[in-house]
Design an enzyme around this catalytic site. Structure first.
Site, PDB file in Angstrom:
ATOM      1  N   GLU A  98       0.528  -0.710  -4.769  1.00  0.00           N
ATOM      2  CA  GLU A  98      -0.642   0.175  -4.867  1.00  0.00           C
ATOM      3  C   GLU A  98      -0.145   1.604  -4.844  1.00  0.00           C
ATOM      4  O   GLU A  98       0.831   1.921  -4.136  1.00  0.00           O
ATOM      5  CB  GLU A  98      -1.577  -0.068  -3.674  1.00  0.00           C
ATOM      6  CG  GLU A  98      -2.932   0.631  -3.779  1.00  0.00           C
ATOM      7  CD  GLU A  98      -3.051   1.974  -3.079  1.00  0.00           C
ATOM      8  OE1 GLU A  98      -4.115   2.600  -3.173  1.00  0.00           O
ATOM      9  OE2 GLU A  98      -2.062   2.423  -2.442  1.00  0.00           O
TER      10      GLU A  98
ATOM     11  N   GLU B  47      -4.957   3.826  -7.858  1.00  0.00           N
ATOM     12  CA  GLU B  47      -6.182   4.425  -7.309  1.00  0.00           C
ATOM     13  C   GLU B  47      -6.370   5.837  -7.864  1.00  0.00           C
ATOM     14  O   GLU B  47      -5.489   6.696  -7.748  1.00  0.00           O
ATOM     15  CB  GLU B  47      -6.149   4.467  -5.773  1.00  0.00           C
ATOM     16  CG  GLU B  47      -7.485   5.023  -5.281  1.00  0.00           C
ATOM     17  CD  GLU B  47      -7.638   5.108  -3.781  1.00  0.00           C
ATOM     18  OE1 GLU B  47      -6.857   4.494  -3.038  1.00  0.00           O
ATOM     19  OE2 GLU B  47      -8.565   5.820  -3.363  1.00  0.00           O
TER      20      GLU B  47
ATOM     21  N   HIS C  43      -1.099  10.679  -2.409  1.00  0.00           N
ATOM     22  CA  HIS C  43      -2.387  10.303  -1.832  1.00  0.00           C
ATOM     23  C   HIS C  43      -3.314  11.489  -1.644  1.00  0.00           C
ATOM     24  O   HIS C  43      -4.455  11.505  -2.104  1.00  0.00           O
ATOM     25  CB  HIS C  43      -2.159   9.604  -0.485  1.00  0.00           C
ATOM     26  CG  HIS C  43      -3.427   9.166   0.176  1.00  0.00           C
ATOM     27  ND1 HIS C  43      -4.172   9.996   0.992  1.00  0.00           N
ATOM     28  CD2 HIS C  43      -4.104   7.996   0.135  1.00  0.00           C
ATOM     29  CE1 HIS C  43      -5.241   9.355   1.416  1.00  0.00           C
ATOM     30  NE2 HIS C  43      -5.227   8.130   0.919  1.00  0.00           N
TER      31      HIS C  43
ATOM     32  N   HIS D  29       0.830  -1.202   0.000  1.00  0.00           N
ATOM     33  CA  HIS D  29       0.000   0.000   0.000  1.00  0.00           C
ATOM     34  C   HIS D  29       0.867   1.255   0.000  1.00  0.00           C
ATOM     35  O   HIS D  29       1.564   1.519   0.983  1.00  0.00           O
ATOM     36  CB  HIS D  29      -0.873  -0.041   1.256  1.00  0.00           C
ATOM     37  CG  HIS D  29      -1.815   1.093   1.395  1.00  0.00           C
ATOM     38  ND1 HIS D  29      -1.900   1.852   2.540  1.00  0.00           N
ATOM     39  CD2 HIS D  29      -2.727   1.601   0.541  1.00  0.00           C
ATOM     40  CE1 HIS D  29      -2.837   2.771   2.394  1.00  0.00           C
ATOM     41  NE2 HIS D  29      -3.351   2.648   1.185  1.00  0.00           N
ATOM     42  N   ARG D  30       0.844   1.988  -1.091  1.00  0.00           N
ATOM     43  CA  ARG D  30       1.728   3.155  -1.300  1.00  0.00           C
ATOM     44  C   ARG D  30       3.186   2.704  -1.221  1.00  0.00           C
ATOM     45  O   ARG D  30       4.056   3.453  -0.785  1.00  0.00           O
ATOM     46  CB  ARG D  30       1.434   4.269  -0.291  1.00  0.00           C
ATOM     47  CG  ARG D  30      -0.044   4.581  -0.111  1.00  0.00           C
ATOM     48  CD  ARG D  30      -0.299   5.690   0.908  1.00  0.00           C
ATOM     49  NE  ARG D  30      -1.688   5.675   1.372  1.00  0.00           N
ATOM     50  CZ  ARG D  30      -2.158   6.417   2.364  1.00  0.00           C
ATOM     51  NH1 ARG D  30      -1.375   7.273   2.985  1.00  0.00           N
ATOM     52  NH2 ARG D  30      -3.427   6.332   2.726  1.00  0.00           N
TER      53      ARG D  30
ATOM     54  N   LYS E 203      -7.432   9.069  -7.306  1.00  0.00           N
ATOM     55  CA  LYS E 203      -7.728   9.897  -6.130  1.00  0.00           C
ATOM     56  C   LYS E 203      -8.133  11.307  -6.523  1.00  0.00           C
ATOM     57  O   LYS E 203      -8.694  12.036  -5.722  1.00  0.00           O
ATOM     58  CB  LYS E 203      -6.470  10.008  -5.279  1.00  0.00           C
ATOM     59  CG  LYS E 203      -6.315   9.238  -3.986  1.00  0.00           C
ATOM     60  CD  LYS E 203      -7.489   8.953  -3.155  1.00  0.00           C
ATOM     61  CE  LYS E 203      -7.082   8.372  -1.835  1.00  0.00           C
ATOM     62  NZ  LYS E 203      -7.960   7.346  -1.338  1.00  0.00           N
TER      63      LYS E 203
ATOM     64  N   ASP F 123       0.160  -1.585   4.503  1.00  0.00           N
ATOM     65  CA  ASP F 123       1.359  -0.761   4.725  1.00  0.00           C
ATOM     66  C   ASP F 123       2.544  -1.645   5.120  1.00  0.00           C
ATOM     67  O   ASP F 123       3.682  -1.202   5.059  1.00  0.00           O
ATOM     68  CB  ASP F 123       1.139   0.218   5.900  1.00  0.00           C
ATOM     69  CG  ASP F 123       0.006   1.195   5.648  1.00  0.00           C
ATOM     70  OD1 ASP F 123      -0.532   1.231   4.534  1.00  0.00           O
ATOM     71  OD2 ASP F 123      -0.332   1.939   6.594  1.00  0.00           O
TER      72      ASP F 123
ATOM     73  N   ASP G 183      -1.499   6.050  -5.532  1.00  0.00           N
ATOM     74  CA  ASP G 183      -2.600   7.010  -5.664  1.00  0.00           C
ATOM     75  C   ASP G 183      -2.214   8.079  -6.688  1.00  0.00           C
ATOM     76  O   ASP G 183      -1.062   8.506  -6.726  1.00  0.00           O
ATOM     77  CB  ASP G 183      -2.848   7.703  -4.319  1.00  0.00           C
ATOM     78  CG  ASP G 183      -3.133   6.706  -3.214  1.00  0.00           C
ATOM     79  OD1 ASP G 183      -4.237   6.145  -3.203  1.00  0.00           O
ATOM     80  OD2 ASP G 183      -2.230   6.471  -2.385  1.00  0.00           O
TER      81      ASP G 183
END
Ligand code: G3P
Ligand code: CA
Length: 245
Positions: free
Chosen positions: A34, A108, A49, A7-8, A110, A230, A36
């Site tokens: 992943e 994603e 993000h 995640h990120r 965003k 994360d 954003d």
């Protein structure tokens, strides 16, 4: 197979949504990332993000009111410590070039509005590896637009249950043309997983931060198809221990 989606990037330990964070995730043996997307005032896609740069850089203000050149000058590492000083905000193209052939990427959307969706799909198409990339969003009206422009795209509906039943969430997801339902981890139970699978949907969890090894184990036992975390290091260890990678 249960996907371990960083995640990120490896964001528990490194500045999120940076080339460093993505590289460190791959060093763990993880193959899914992943990220954003936000859009600059001159219509470049950048990997961040928040709509504002304040939390994750040394600057202040909206991404949408800065040019790419201004975003490039920001320090996106210093907020996580001096060791990460001068880490930069990557463009989407930079990430695709650096990782498109080495990792699968969940993108994603965003940014506000829908105008930038074609540019996202064009950038992905230009890699020649569209089948390695998944589009996701909490902003659900974006998803049928993606589906219309790129019918083969893999699409994940990010959801907050807000009291809705598994059936309602599944119906919403199917109606959007998505192939994957992604509720917050604590909103996933056996009914949701079973019904989603019966409906032909994959189930991926998000919201897994530090100290959530037990929750990861619970989700594995429920039969989820992937988790966005994360702490991909912790999930990787659990998956390896159980011979699931
Ligand atoms: O994959 C979903 C995840 O990214 C959750 O939301 O706020 O971290 O973008 P957020
Ligand atoms: Ca995200």
């Amino acid at each position: 197979m249960i996907l371990n989606i960083a995640h990120r990037g490896f964001s528990a330990e490194y500045p999120e949504n940076t080339l460093l964070s993505f590289e460190k995730a791959l060093e763990l043996g993880v193959t899914w990332l992943e990220l954003d997307l936000q859009v600059t005032s001159d219509e470049h896609l950048v990997v961040m993000h928040d709509g504002r740069v304040d939390r994750t850089t040394d600057g202040s203000g909206l991404v949408s009111e800065k040019t790419l050149e201004q975003v490039r000058l920001l320090d996106a590492g210093i907020w996580r410590g001096d060791a990460f000083k001068e880490t930069r905000v990557p463009t989407f193209d930079q990430v695709l070039e650096a990782f498109g052939s080495r990792a699968r990427i969940v993108v994603e959307l965003k940014f506000e509005g829908q105008e930038a969706i074609p540019a996202v799909l064009d950038a992905i198409a230009s890699t020649g590896q569209r089948d390695r990339i998944v589009i996701s969003s909490f902003d659900l009206p974006k998803l049928p637009i993606v589906k219309a422009l790129a019918p083969d795209a893999a699409i994940t509906a990010l959801l907050k249950a807000n009291g809705r039943s598994p059936e309602e969430l599944i119906e919403t997801t199917l109606g959007l043309g998505a192939d994957t339902i992604a509720p917050r981890c604590n909103e996933i139970d056996v009914t949701l997983v079973d019904h989603a699978h019966q409906a032909g949907l994959l189930v991926r969890a998000w919201g897994l931060g530090r100290d959530q090894g037990q929750e990861m184990t619970r989700l594995i036992d429920l039969g989820v198809d992937g988790m966005t975390t994360d702490c991909p290091d912790i999930l990787q260890r659990i998956l390896l221990d159980r011979n699931l990678v």
